[in-house]
Each structure stands twice: as structure tokens, then as C-alpha cells.
Design an enzyme around this catalytic site. Structure first.
Site, PDB file in Angstrom:
ATOM      1  N   PHE A  73      -2.049  -6.055   1.726  1.00 61.66           N
ATOM      2  CA  PHE A  73      -2.424  -4.823   2.515  1.00 61.66           C
ATOM      3  C   PHE A  73      -3.621  -5.373   1.279  1.00 61.66           C
ATOM      4  O   PHE A  73      -3.961  -3.591   0.316  1.00 61.66           O
ATOM      5  CB  PHE A  73      -2.249  -3.449   2.870  1.00 61.66           C
ATOM      6  CG  PHE A  73      -2.416  -2.697   3.465  1.00 61.66           C
ATOM      7  CD1 PHE A  73      -2.790  -2.488   4.466  1.00 61.66           C
ATOM      8  CD2 PHE A  73      -2.576  -1.335   2.387  1.00 61.66           C
ATOM      9  CE1 PHE A  73      -3.061  -1.448   4.941  1.00 61.66           C
ATOM     10  CE2 PHE A  73      -3.831  -0.839   3.230  1.00 61.66           C
ATOM     11  CZ  PHE A  73      -3.640  -0.430   3.988  1.00 61.66           C
ATOM     12  N   GLU A 127       6.361  -7.280   2.144  1.00 54.99           N
ATOM     13  CA  GLU A 127       5.236  -8.251   2.216  1.00 54.99           C
ATOM     14  C   GLU A 127       5.522  -8.783   0.966  1.00 54.99           C
ATOM     15  O   GLU A 127       5.250 -10.097   0.691  1.00 54.99           O
ATOM     16  CB  GLU A 127       3.741  -6.685   1.620  1.00 54.99           C
ATOM     17  CG  GLU A 127       3.969  -6.193   3.316  1.00 54.99           C
ATOM     18  CD  GLU A 127       3.011  -4.781   2.725  1.00 54.99           C
ATOM     19  OE1 GLU A 127       3.786  -4.033   2.543  1.00 54.99           O
ATOM     20  OE2 GLU A 127       2.436  -4.941   3.206  1.00 54.99           O
ATOM     21  N   GLU A 181      -1.033  -2.086  12.940  1.00 54.73           N
ATOM     22  CA  GLU A 181      -0.994  -0.760  12.044  1.00 54.73           C
ATOM     23  C   GLU A 181      -2.260   0.708  12.345  1.00 54.73           C
ATOM     24  O   GLU A 181      -2.048   1.675  12.972  1.00 54.73           O
ATOM     25  CB  GLU A 181      -1.032  -0.453  10.897  1.00 54.73           C
ATOM     26  CG  GLU A 181      -0.771   0.557   9.819  1.00 54.73           C
ATOM     27  CD  GLU A 181      -1.257  -0.006   8.210  1.00 54.73           C
ATOM     28  OE1 GLU A 181      -0.358  -1.026   7.916  1.00 54.73           O
ATOM     29  OE2 GLU A 181      -0.924   1.162   7.655  1.00 54.73           O
ATOM     30  N   ALA A 187       3.555  -0.926   4.494  1.00 62.82           N
ATOM     31  CA  ALA A 187       3.303  -0.444   3.446  1.00 62.82           C
ATOM     32  C   ALA A 187       5.005  -1.123   2.209  1.00 62.82           C
ATOM     33  O   ALA A 187       5.382  -0.523   1.481  1.00 62.82           O
ATOM     34  CB  ALA A 187       3.546   0.495   2.962  1.00 62.82           C
ATOM     35  N   ARG A 221      -0.138  -7.755   6.169  1.00 59.50           N
ATOM     36  CA  ARG A 221       0.962  -8.085   5.240  1.00 59.50           C
ATOM     37  C   ARG A 221       0.402  -8.680   3.293  1.00 59.50           C
ATOM     38  O   ARG A 221       0.184  -9.221   3.405  1.00 59.50           O
ATOM     39  CB  ARG A 221       1.880  -9.482   5.631  1.00 59.50           C
ATOM     40  CG  ARG A 221       3.449  -9.253   5.091  1.00 59.50           C
ATOM     41  CD  ARG A 221       4.010 -10.379   6.213  1.00 59.50           C
ATOM     42  NE  ARG A 221       5.034 -10.062   5.735  1.00 59.50           N
ATOM     43  CZ  ARG A 221       6.206 -11.202   6.305  1.00 59.50           C
ATOM     44  NH1 ARG A 221       5.540 -11.619   7.465  1.00 59.50           N
ATOM     45  NH2 ARG A 221       7.682 -11.025   6.257  1.00 59.50           N
ATOM     46  N   ARG A 263      -5.601  -0.684  -2.358  1.00 59.27           N
ATOM     47  CA  ARG A 263      -4.381  -2.035  -3.062  1.00 59.27           C
ATOM     48  C   ARG A 263      -4.604  -3.017  -3.432  1.00 59.27           C
ATOM     49  O   ARG A 263      -4.162  -3.722  -4.443  1.00 59.27           O
ATOM     50  CB  ARG A 263      -3.252  -2.247  -1.292  1.00 59.27           C
ATOM     51  CG  ARG A 263      -2.427  -2.314  -2.098  1.00 59.27           C
ATOM     52  CD  ARG A 263      -0.940  -2.467  -1.063  1.00 59.27           C
ATOM     53  NE  ARG A 263       0.039  -1.296  -0.835  1.00 59.27           N
ATOM     54  CZ  ARG A 263       1.154  -0.917  -1.309  1.00 59.27           C
ATOM     55  NH1 ARG A 263       1.021  -1.312  -2.524  1.00 59.27           N
ATOM     56  NH2 ARG A 263       1.735  -0.203  -1.066  1.00 59.27           N
ATOM     57  N   PHE A 290       3.137  -7.477  11.484  1.00 67.28           N
ATOM     58  CA  PHE A 290       2.494  -7.878  10.318  1.00 67.28           C
ATOM     59  C   PHE A 290       1.156  -7.101   9.695  1.00 67.28           C
ATOM     60  O   PHE A 290      -0.185  -7.317   9.142  1.00 67.28           O
ATOM     61  CB  PHE A 290       1.917  -9.408  11.005  1.00 67.28           C
ATOM     62  CG  PHE A 290       3.286 -10.399  11.522  1.00 67.28           C
ATOM     63  CD1 PHE A 290       4.103 -10.766  10.581  1.00 67.28           C
ATOM     64  CD2 PHE A 290       2.985 -10.884  12.749  1.00 67.28           C
ATOM     65  CE1 PHE A 290       5.060 -11.179  10.720  1.00 67.28           C
ATOM     66  CE2 PHE A 290       3.871 -11.813  13.135  1.00 67.28           C
ATOM     67  CZ  PHE A 290       4.994 -11.749  12.047  1.00 67.28           C
ATOM     68  N   THR A 348       0.070   3.999  -0.428  1.00 63.90           N
ATOM     69  CA  THR A 348      -1.175   4.627  -1.784  1.00 63.90           C
ATOM     70  C   THR A 348      -1.324   5.609  -1.493  1.00 63.90           C
ATOM     71  O   THR A 348      -2.140   6.832  -2.491  1.00 63.90           O
ATOM     72  CB  THR A 348      -1.699   3.854  -2.611  1.00 63.90           C
ATOM     73  OG1 THR A 348      -2.710   3.253  -0.749  1.00 63.90           O
ATOM     74  CG2 THR A 348      -1.529   2.152  -2.449  1.00 63.90           C
TER      75      THR A 348
HETATM   76  N1  MTE Z   1       8.536  -9.494   9.759  1.00 57.86           N
HETATM   77  C1  MTE Z   1       8.200  -9.377  11.336  1.00 57.86           C
HETATM   78  N2  MTE Z   1       9.289 -10.739  11.400  1.00 57.86           N
HETATM   79  N3  MTE Z   1       7.006  -9.386  12.084  1.00 57.86           N
HETATM   80  C2  MTE Z   1       6.542  -8.294  11.549  1.00 57.86           C
HETATM   81  O1  MTE Z   1       5.543  -8.104  11.906  1.00 57.86           O
HETATM   82  N4  MTE Z   1       5.623  -7.286   9.942  1.00 57.86           N
HETATM   83  C3  MTE Z   1       5.023  -7.729   7.671  1.00 57.86           C
HETATM   84  C4  MTE Z   1       7.042  -7.302   7.608  1.00 57.86           C
HETATM   85  N5  MTE Z   1       7.740  -8.635   7.981  1.00 57.86           N
HETATM   86  C5  MTE Z   1       6.293  -7.951  10.164  1.00 57.86           C
HETATM   87  C6  MTE Z   1       7.743  -8.525   9.405  1.00 57.86           C
HETATM   88  C7  MTE Z   1       4.759  -6.042   6.946  1.00 57.86           C
HETATM   89  S1  MTE Z   1       3.044  -6.304   7.249  1.00 57.86           S
HETATM   90  C8  MTE Z   1       5.031  -5.405   7.342  1.00 57.86           C
HETATM   91  S2  MTE Z   1       4.267  -3.683   6.260  1.00 57.86           S
HETATM   92  C9  MTE Z   1       5.944  -4.902   6.922  1.00 57.86           C
HETATM   93  O2  MTE Z   1       7.087  -5.955   7.820  1.00 57.86           O
HETATM   94  C10 MTE Z   1       7.273  -3.905   7.775  1.00 57.86           C
HETATM   95  O3  MTE Z   1       7.930  -3.592   8.307  1.00 57.86           O
HETATM   96  P1  MTE Z   1       9.124  -2.514   6.919  1.00 57.86           P
HETATM   97  O4  MTE Z   1       8.259  -2.204   6.031  1.00 57.86           O
HETATM   98  O5  MTE Z   1      10.574  -2.171   7.364  1.00 57.86           O
HETATM   99  O6  MTE Z   1      10.040  -3.755   5.494  1.00 57.86           O
HETATM  100  N1  LUZ Z   2      -0.819   0.925   4.779  1.00 63.79           N
HETATM  101  C1  LUZ Z   2      -1.430   2.141   4.359  1.00 63.79           C
HETATM  102  C2  LUZ Z   2      -0.144   0.022   4.375  1.00 63.79           C
HETATM  103  O1  LUZ Z   2      -1.839   2.969   5.070  1.00 63.79           O
HETATM  104  N2  LUZ Z   2      -1.362   2.710   2.478  1.00 63.79           N
HETATM  105  C3  LUZ Z   2      -0.454   2.097   2.178  1.00 63.79           C
HETATM  106  O2  LUZ Z   2      -0.828   1.535   0.891  1.00 63.79           O
HETATM  107  C4  LUZ Z   2      -0.194   0.271   2.785  1.00 63.79           C
HETATM  108  N3  LUZ Z   2       0.172  -0.486   1.985  1.00 63.79           N
HETATM  109  C5  LUZ Z   2       0.706  -1.991   2.527  1.00 63.79           C
HETATM  110  C6  LUZ Z   2       0.749  -2.198   3.761  1.00 63.79           C
HETATM  111  N4  LUZ Z   2       0.134  -0.981   4.586  1.00 63.79           N
HETATM  112 MO1  MOS Z   3       2.440  -3.849   6.567  1.00 60.64          MO
HETATM  113  S1  MOS Z   3       0.507  -5.048   6.127  1.00 60.64           S
HETATM  114  O1  MOS Z   3       2.000  -2.906   5.909  1.00 60.64           O
HETATM  115  O2  MOS Z   3       1.290  -2.944   8.834  1.00 60.64           O
END
Ligand code: MTE
Ligand code: LUZ
Ligand code: MOS
Length: 760
Positions: free
Chosen positions: A338, A707, A226, A503, A336, A304, A222, A434
Site C-alpha cells: 500500500f 504485507e 479493496e 492493511a 500489498r 503510507r 492482494f 492509517t
Molecule cells: N495472501 C493470499 N493468499 N491472497 C491475498 O489476496 N492479500 C495480501 C495478504 N496476503 C492476500 C494474501 C494483502 S494485500 C493483505 S492486506 C493481507 O493478506 C490481508 O489479509 P490479513 O489482513 O489477514 O493479513
Molecule cells: N488500506 C487502507 C490499507 O485503507 N488504509 C491503510 O492504511 C492500508 N494499509 C495497507 C493496506 N491497505
Molecule cells: Mo492489502 S494492499 O491491504 O489489501
């Protein structure tokens, strides 16, 4: 196709870091952290801990062979504190023992003497004293200062927005295995293997190739892993390096909650100006981000916030200011959305306040100002294929907004102590990192001679369904069954220099890279087959349902024969694909550019019922029209929309972070930090997807989904507020989130506040 992990998760068979068999002699690590939020370390006494049962050694900053520095964007974060501590929970020392229990028992014996310094927890106070991280930023469009004169109505206001604990089920953890020749393999629960690799190499003073990071899956990230998996992984690496033994570090839940950064709380000032019809002419906003004690990803999160400060609306005159303010809280981090959610909350608050002043329905102003083709964002990106009005109108029609409005009014006329409220929440979220350079990904694909396929990408499975998506994309790219595809763990020796899985762009980026790798292999296979079959035009060859076709005619070759014959003729059955998102750029000097490959749109309608005597409420319904383009896998995407919504609802309602003035985190367990449960979610939850829409920028026309749905949750705040205003039409309600039942009660009974506060 179901989520590939569905059965394994349900049966408890899926493996996580600490499910792997333990190597003989593996040590267990436990971290000693600062008990105070700010101070000078006078002395650190490890002797008693070292003498504890089972303890092998206790490490501190002086044991670091390389650089004691893990800051990703700005080098302002030490792995282990040296002379000063800056937040409660900052790592100071690391105990290594034969068992987990022994390690934790010894941590309790460590003594530190700290000369305490003043503690700052408020971002505005930090800003006033000049404690900001990176430069303050301003995005501007048109001319706000002169635009006020044309406005019929101008309102000012302030928002206090709370943070949020990630509460991934699997807490932060890592296992380090020393291999030969000084190489360490790290099994880390991280969204960013390359960040861990780089930081561990820096801390140990070794080359990147001496650190191998391998990730099978995370029990949720989530955003909380990161950047913030790095510290714990580096500590584990340091321990394995110093002892030559395998080491595992697992944070207990309580410690994870205390030590790790969260979603950023924000404080904001806004001014909004509209004409008589409700058209927004000007918007001026200042965001004070509570960054915590180190930069972490805060400047990127702030950016963001600026990008999403006008949400799904076009406003001709805007000034958006933001600053990351350094305080003595744990460094806040990605979560999530950001920073986007905080930006959107403020514009929605401004619209609500203007609507109340103008005595217009809030949704009338929202609808009037939605983005359209040809509009420009404050950051310069021009819009086409906008789906703001389309998703809104589809939601309003299919969920019968007029009827909801009528029913709410009737209910409120008939009831005194119970009131209903509704709200519409549109979203517009930009897809791409970004930081432009992060928009790249690699994939390594092998086809074996039995026709089975192995795919490695730089993407991380964290529950969101990446592996399921990649398997489907690979199957489609080859024209073969998904059963033939295996998606491997993510490993820095197979795919190098990967961007974090974040992202929402992981399927987009790694899916495209997979398509490109598969394309190279099928190209070779087709050239080879065309030659063997005596065909002059190889471009007529396709693989459909595992059959090789020449135009529409069968060639008699299937996938298996194609692969086997190619192998015997020494055709390369492996390829590396590389994808870099085209057309994205941003100029930070001018604060203009084209940062996003595309945007995701949608609209949600909420209804709530409020108990005005108790302050409690129920979410009756949440109904969403969401834009997925052509989804890769609808089931997975519905899971993402519903999960994102739940997390957004929690952030806006129940989840309240509470720190005292000394910077101590009070809501540090699940007894004092409440997240939504199944009963909290609306009984009537409907998710519809826009039909017949494409997305040329996404893999096979898909749009990212991770997100954006979180931000629908903002709508419930305004639905509750509407119900409160039905009870107290003239009261002056604040824009403070989360809207906990306590806050609702105090808002409804302002006059009785004193009495209530003492009673509570
Ligand atoms: N869904 C689950 N089940 N677990 C997670 O940790 N992270 C969220 C989202 N959905 C998350 C989730 C976040 S913060 C992001 S950025 C995206 O999943 C990352 O995966 P994606 O880029 O494949 O969407
Ligand atoms: N992480 C990042 C992020 O490094 N750059 C982004 O623009 C971003 N956006 C959403 C979630 N994580
Ligand atoms: Mo999601 S906040 O970009 O890990």
C-alpha cells in the site's frame, strides 16, 4: 493445524461466486468500456447491440436511479461515463443477455464516438500542470536544510518505480439476487463488503439495509479488491435492480487486466547526506505518485509511502514530500504494501548510491543506521521494542553474511562474463489502518446446544488463512477443540459496517473481536456454573481442553454438559464482540501522531548470479529472519512470508507494466506480462522466525504478517545491481525498477546501447 481450505482448494471443491448453482433465468452481464484514454463522448449507439441474439437490454448512465458516483475517498468516479472518458477501460455501458457469450458478442456491436482530448500518462507532467488529487503532503523531522552542511557526502538521485498487476486467480465478479421488498443480495468477490454495500445503495438510491453483501472467500485480492470490486458489484446490482432478475458479471482476464487499477508507479527525487562514518544525517525526498484517472485509495496509499519513507532507519533530519498525480491511466489502487514498498525502494536506492560514492559496503551503512529503542519516526511515533538490529544481526549470523561476501568476491575474481551479487534488505512496516477510524471490527458468535460454535466476523478470507486463524483463536478463547468451530461467510447482515480486509490487520482486528465475543459467553457460562456447583469464586473457573476446571481441580463438567445445562436454564449462548485498536491517532494538520499499534521487523539476505552477456540472472538464495511475535499458526504464516516474497521479487524483476503514450495498456495478457513461477524462485529459500518474542498488541501475542514480507523483494534489485557493478564498476546505473533482463543488458552495455536497441 493446516490451512482449513487446503484440501478443498486442492480438490477443486472450494466454492467461489460462479461455482454456486445458477438461479433459473439468471442473466449475464458484459461491460463496454472506453477505447480511448481521454475524450468527450459525442454519441453512444446501443441499437445494434440491443438487437443481438439473447440480449435483454443495454444499460448506460441514464438508467442509474440513484447517484452515478462510486468514489470512496473523493467523489470523483462515475459508475458509468456520462460526458467524458478519462482512461482506456472506463465502463460506459452494460449489456445483459441470456448467456455470457451472447453478452460479450453484443458488447462488440456498441459504437461510441469520442472527441479525443490530450492524454497524460506521466505523473511529473500531471504535477506540473497542477493535476493533483487531494493536498500534497510533507512529513518533516529536524532541519534538513541546515543539516547538509554537517555532511561529508551528499548525493542526489532519481527513481522510476514500476507498478504491478494484481493477477488474483479469480477475476473481478459479482452475482446479484433480487429478494423481496426491493432487497438485493450481492455475492461479491470483494475485500470490502461494506464499501460495496454503501456504493450500491448510493447508486440505486436505497438505504444500506436494502443491500446485503455476502462473501465466502476470494480467489486472491492482494489489495486489488479493496476498493476496485465496488464498480463491478455496483454494475451487477444496477442490472438486477433494472431487470428484476438474478445477474452475474464476470470479467474475462484480458478485460480485468485492461480495466482495473494496479500498484502505483512512482517517480521520485532524493538527496541524502552522511558523515564520514556513514551515519545518515539528512534525507530529502519527493514522491510523484501516478494515481491514474480517479482518486480511488491513492491519497491513503500516498500517506503510507510517506510513513515508510525511512524504512527501518533512524534519520535525524528528514523532509518527505508526496503528491498524488492525476493521469489518464486506470485508477491505481491498493496492492500489498500500500505505497510502503515504493517509499522503501527510494531510501534503499539513496543508501546504495551513497555507499557507491563513499566506497563502503552498502550493508555497512544500512546496519549503522537501523532503528533503535527511543528513536522517533518522522511522523512523531516513538519507538520501543524495536527489532530491526535483532533481526538483522540474526540474519547476518545465522546465514553467515561474511562468508557470502567472501564467496561473492572470490567468484567475481574468478569469472569474467558471470558475476554474483548479494544484498541485505531490512524491513519495518507499521500495523494499523492509517485512517484511524478503520481500526475497528465486530464478531458475532453463537454456541449451539451440541457445543458446536459459529463465528461470523467482518474479515474476508482471500487465501491468506483468515478463517484458519479465526478458528484457532475462537477455539483458544473458549478452551475447546478447533473441530467445534465453523467460521461463516462474511455477511453485512451479521456484522455491520466492517472495515476492508486490508492493511494486514484482519486477523488482529477480527481476532480480538472474536476473543471479546467468546469472553462474554464464557463469562456467562462460568457465572452460571459457579452458581450450580455452589462455588463462591467464579474467577477460579477455566475451560481447558473442553473440561471445566475449578483452579486445578476437575468439576466433572465438560463443555457439552456446560452448554446444554446453560441452555436449559435460559442462558444466552450468543454474543457480539467489538474491538477498536487502543492508542492509535494521527493529526493531519501537524502530520504527527501515533498511527500504528506496532511495527513488524525483519531482514532478508539475497544472492544472485548474473549472466553479463545476456542480462539474465538467477536468484540463488533468499534467507529471511522475520518477526511474527507469537504466531497463531506458523504454517499459514510461512505461506504468507513466501508468497509475499514471491510477489515482491516479481515486482522488482519481471513484472513490467507497459503503457503507450495514448494510455493504452500494452502488457495486457500473460503473454506479455510475466510473473514469477516456481523455477524463478530461489532454490535455497529459508524463513526463520524470531524466537521468544511477544506482541502485547496482537491477539495472543501474534504480529500481522500479510504485507511486510513483500518488501523483502526490494533486496533482489540491489543484489542484481551489485552484480552489475562487479562487471562494470564505473558505470552510472539508474534506479529504475523492475530490473528486467532487458534493462540489465542495456545497463551493462550502455556504449553498445544503440546497436542493441535496434537489434532487440
Ligand atoms: N495472501 C493470499 N493468499 N491472497 C491475498 O489476496 N492479500 C495480501 C495478504 N496476503 C492476500 C494474501 C494483502 S494485500 C493483505 S492486506 C493481507 O493478506 C490481508 O489479509 P490479513 O489482513 O489477514 O493479513
Ligand atoms: N488500506 C487502507 C490499507 O485503507 N488504509 C491503510 O492504511 C492500508 N494499509 C495497507 C493496506 N491497505
Ligand atoms: Mo492489502 S494492499 O491491504 O489489501
Amino acid at each position: 493445524m493446516k490451512h482449513i481450505d487446503a484440501a478443498g482448494h486442492t480438490r477443486g471443491e472450494s466454492q467461489y461466486v460462479d461455482d454456486m448453482p445458477q438461479p433459473v433465468g439468471m442473466l449475464h452481464a458484459a461491460v463496454f468500456t472506453s477505447p480511448v484514454a481521454h475524450g468527450r463522448i459525442i454519441s453512444l449507439n446501443l441499437e445494434e447491440a440491443v438487437r443481438c441474439d439473447g440480449v435483454i437490454t443495454v444499460l448506460s448512465a441514464k438508467d442509474i436511479p440513484g447517484e452515478n458516483q462510486i468514489g470512496a475517498l473523493i467523489p470523483d468516479e462515475l459508475l458509468l461515463a456520462e460526458h467524458e472518458v478519462h482512461f482506456v477501460g472506463e465502463p460506459v455501458a452494460l449489456v445483459l443477455a441470456k448467456s455470457y457469450e451472447q453478452a460479450h458478442r453484443a458488447v462488440a456491436k456498441i459504437q461510441v464516438e469520442i472527441d479525443e482530448l490530450p492524454v497524460v500518462t506521466d505523473p511529473r507532467q500531471a504535477f506540473e500542470s497542477g493535476a493533483i488529487i487531494g493536498p500534497a503532503r510533507t512529513f518533516a523531522l529536524g532541519d534538513v536544510d541546515t543539516a547538509w552542511q554537517e555532511c561529508a557526502v551528499v548525493v542526489d538521485g532519481q527513481c522510476e518505480i514500476g507498478g504491478q498487476e494484481h493477477l488474483y486467480l479469480e477475476t473481478q465478479r459479482c452475482r446479484a439476487i433480487p429478494l423481496e421488498d426491493g432487497v438485493l443480495r450481492l455475492y461479491s468477490s470483494t475485500q470490502s463488503p461494506y464499501a460495496v454495500q454503501k456504493a450500491a445503495a448510493r447508486v440505486l438510491g436505497v438505504a444500506h439495509h436494502k443491500i446485503e453483501v455476502d462473501v465466502k472467500r476470494l480467489g486472491g485480492g492482494f489489495g486489488g479488491k479493496e476498493d476496485q470490486a465496488t464498480a463491478w458489484s455496483c454494475l451487477t446490482a444496477l442490472a438486477a435492480h433494472c431487470t428484476g432478475k438474478a445477474v452475474e458479471l464476470v470479467l474475462p482476464r484480458h478485460q480485468d487486466m485492461i480495466c482495473t487499477g494496479k500498484r502505483h508507479p512512482y517517480s521520485a527525487d532524493f538527496r541524502i547526506g552522511l558523515n564520514q562514518a556513514g551515519k545518515i544525517l539528512a534525507y530529502d525526498v519527493k514522491h510523484y505518485q501516478n494515481a491514474g484517472a480517479a482518486a480511488d485509495l491513492s491519497p491513503a496509499v500516498l500517506e503510507r509511502t510517506l510513513f515508510h519513507s525511512t524504512n527501518a532507519y533512524f534519520i535525524p533530519n528528514v523532509r518527505i514530500f508526496g503528491a498524488s498525480c492525476r493521469t489518464n491511466l486506470p485508477p491505481n489502487t491498493a496492492f500489498r504494501g500500500f505505497g510502503g514498498p515504493q517509499g522503501m525502494f527510494v531510501i534503499e536506492s539513496a543508501i546504495a548510491k551513497a555507499a557507491e560514492k563513499m566506497n563502503k559496503p552498502r550493508e555497512q551503512i544500512q546496519r549503522l543506521n537501523l532503528l533503535r529503542d527511543g528513536d522517533t519516526f518522522p511522523y512523531g511515533q516513538h519507538l520501543d521494542d524495536v527489532r530491526a538490529e535483532r533481526t538483522w544481526d540474526e540474519a547476518a549470523q545465522s546465514f553467515d553474511l561474511n562468508k557470502i561476501k567472501q564467496a561473492t568476491k572470490t567468484y567475481n575474481d574468478d569469472h569474467f562474463e558471470s558475476k554474483k551479487g548479494y544484498a541485505v534488505m531490512p524491513i519495518c512496516f507499521g500495523i494499523s489502518f492509517t485512517a484511524t477510524f478503520l481500526n475497528q471490527a465486530g464478531a458475532l458468535v453463537h454456541v449451539y446446544t451440541d457445543g458446536s460454535v459459529s463465528v461470523s466476523t467482518g474479515g474476508i478470507e482471500m487465501g491468506q488463512g483468515l478463517v484458519t486463524n479465526i478458528a484457532r483463536i475462537a477455539a483458544r478463547a473458549f478452551g475447546i477443540s478447533e473441530k467445534r468451530i465453523k467460521v461463516e461467510s462474511t455477511n453485512t447482515t451479521r456484522v455491520a459496517n466492517m472495515s476492508p480486509s486490508a492493511a494486514s490487520a484482519t486477523t488482529d482486528l477480527n481476532g480480538h473481536a472474536t476473543i471479546l465475543a467468546a469472553g462474554q459467553i464464557t463469562d456467562r457460562l462460568k457465572s452460571f456454573a459457579a452458581n450450580e456447583l455452589g462455588l463462591t469464586d467464579k474467577s477460579r473457573l477455566t475451560i481447558v481442553h473442553e473440561k471445566l476446571l475449578d483452579g486445578n481441580r476437575e468439576t466433572g463438567w465438560d463443555w457439552q454438559k456446560l452448554v446444554q445445562t446453560a441452555y436449559l436454564n435460559r442462558i444466552d449462548l450468543s454474543a457480539h464482540g467489538f474491538y477498536a485498536t487502543p492508542g492509535v491517532w494521527f493529526d493531519k494538520q501537524k502530520e504527527k501522531g501515533n498511527p500504528f499499534a506496532y511495527h513488524v521487523y525483519g531482514a532478508a539476505v539475497f544472492e544472485v548470479t548474473l549472466d553479463c552477456l545476456r542480462g539474465t540472472y538467477e536468484i540463488d538464495s533468499a534467507k529471511i529472519v522475520h518477526d511474527l511475535g507469537r504466531p497463531i499458526n506458523k504454517l499459514v504464516d510461512i505461506g504468507q512470508v513466501e508468497g509475499g516474497l514471491a510477489q515482491g521479487l516479481g515486482w522488482m524483476t519481471l513484472e513490467e507494466l507497459s503503457f503507450d503514450e495514448q494510455g493504452r495498456f500494452l502488457s495486457n495478457s500473460l503473454a506479455s506480462y510475466k510473473v514469477p513461477d516456481a523455477y524463478f524462485m530461489p532454490d535455497d529459500l529459508q524463513v526463520k522466525f524470531l524466537q521468544n518474542v511477544d506482541n502485547p498488541a496482537g491477539p495472543y501475542g501474534a504480529k500481522a504478517v500479510g504485507e511486510p514480507p513483500l518488501m523483502y523483494g526490494i533486496g533482489v534489485f540491489f543484489a542484481i545491481r551489485a552484480a552489475m557493478r562487479a562487471f562494470r564498476p564505473d558505470s552510472d546505473l539508474t534506479f529504475d525498477a523492475p530490473m528486467t533482463p532487458e534493462r540489465v543488458l542495456l545497463g551493462l552495455h550502455e556504449q553498445e546501447r544503440e546497436v542493441l536497441v535496434t537489434k532487440i
